[in-house]
Design an enzyme around this catalytic site. Structure first.
Site, mmCIF file in Angstrom:
data_model
loop_
_atom_site.group_PDB
_atom_site.id
_atom_site.type_symbol
_atom_site.label_atom_id
_atom_site.label_comp_id
_atom_site.label_asym_id
_atom_site.label_seq_id
_atom_site.Cartn_x
_atom_site.Cartn_y
_atom_site.Cartn_z
ATOM 1 N N HIS A 22 0.834 -1.216 0.000
ATOM 2 C CA HIS A 22 0.000 0.000 0.000
ATOM 3 C C HIS A 22 0.857 1.249 0.000
ATOM 4 O O HIS A 22 2.040 1.207 0.311
ATOM 5 C CB HIS A 22 -0.970 0.031 1.184
ATOM 6 C CG HIS A 22 -0.330 0.031 2.544
ATOM 7 N ND1 HIS A 22 -0.019 -1.118 3.226
ATOM 8 C CD2 HIS A 22 0.069 1.036 3.356
ATOM 9 C CE1 HIS A 22 0.513 -0.825 4.394
ATOM 10 N NE2 HIS A 22 0.603 0.492 4.502
ATOM 11 N N HIS A 49 3.913 7.128 3.753
ATOM 12 C CA HIS A 49 4.855 6.014 3.587
ATOM 13 C C HIS A 49 4.403 5.066 2.483
ATOM 14 O O HIS A 49 3.260 5.112 2.038
ATOM 15 C CB HIS A 49 5.075 5.246 4.900
ATOM 16 C CG HIS A 49 3.871 4.533 5.446
ATOM 17 N ND1 HIS A 49 3.015 5.093 6.370
ATOM 18 C CD2 HIS A 49 3.377 3.288 5.218
ATOM 19 C CE1 HIS A 49 2.062 4.220 6.684
ATOM 20 N NE2 HIS A 49 2.254 3.111 5.996
ATOM 21 N N GLU A 62 7.670 1.075 5.028
ATOM 22 C CA GLU A 62 7.133 0.040 5.919
ATOM 23 C C GLU A 62 7.360 -1.304 5.231
ATOM 24 O O GLU A 62 7.183 -1.429 4.018
ATOM 25 C CB GLU A 62 5.627 0.274 6.116
ATOM 26 C CG GLU A 62 4.931 -0.784 6.988
ATOM 27 C CD GLU A 62 3.444 -0.508 7.184
ATOM 28 O OE1 GLU A 62 2.844 0.244 6.380
ATOM 29 O OE2 GLU A 62 2.883 -1.054 8.144
HETATM 30 CO CO CO Z 1 1.173 1.287 6.317
#
Ligand code: CO
Length: 134
Positions: free
Chosen positions: A7, A79, A130
C-alpha cells in the site's frame, strides 16, 4: 528481497473529505473507517486492482502522523509499504547493510494483523518505508 507494493499511505487532515474524494471523484472502492488505537491512527482502505491506498488520520493524543500533518497541512504521502516473506531475515539484512530500523527494531502487528517494521526515511531517499510480512 522486497516483493509487491502492499500500500501507499496518505496522511489526511479530513478523513471524511478524503474518503469522499476517493469514492466520489476518483470512483474507487473505499472501506469504513477503522480505528487503530495501537498505531494512533484511523484508517480508510482504498481498494485498487493492484494495490491499496490507506488514508491515515490522527487518533488520540500522540499520533505518529500529527507532526507530519502539522508540517503538511493539506496532507501528503506518508509512507510506502513493501511486502517481504520473512521480516526478521529482511531486518537483519538491512541492519547489516547499514539501514536504520525505527523504534525498538522488533516487528509490531500492523493494520492488517501482520508483522511490520518501519525504516528510517533518511536511508531511503526521504521516504518512510514500511515492510510487512505476508
Ligand atoms: Co502502512
Amino acid at each position: 528481497m522486497i516483493g509487491r507494493l502492499n500500500h501507499v499511505a496518505i496522511a489526511v487532515p479530513d478523513l471524511e473529505a478524503a474518503t469522499k474524494t476517493y469514492r466520489d471523484v476518483l470512483g474507487a472502492k473505499v472501506s469504513e473507517p477503522q480505528a487503530e488505537p495501537d498505531h494512533g491512527v484511523t484508517v480508510v482502505f482504498v481498494e485498487l486492482d493492484n494495490t491499496k491506498i490507506e488514508l491515515l488520520h490522527p487518533l488520540g493524543e500522540d499520533s505518529p502522523i500529527a507532526g507530519y500533518l502539522a508540517k503538511n497541512t493539506s496532507g501528503g504521502m506518508h509512507h510506502v509499504c513493501y511486502e517481504v516473506e520473512d521480516i526478521l531475515a529482511a531486518r537483519d539484512k538491512l541492519v547489516e547493510e547499514g539501514a536504520r530500523i525505527l523504534g525498538s527494531g522488533e516487528p509490531k502487528i500492523g493494520a492488517h494483523k501482520k508483522p511490520v517494521l518501519f525504516l528510517h526515511p533518511k536511508d531511503f531517499n526521504g521516504t518512510l518505508v514500511e515492510l510487512e510480512q505476508v
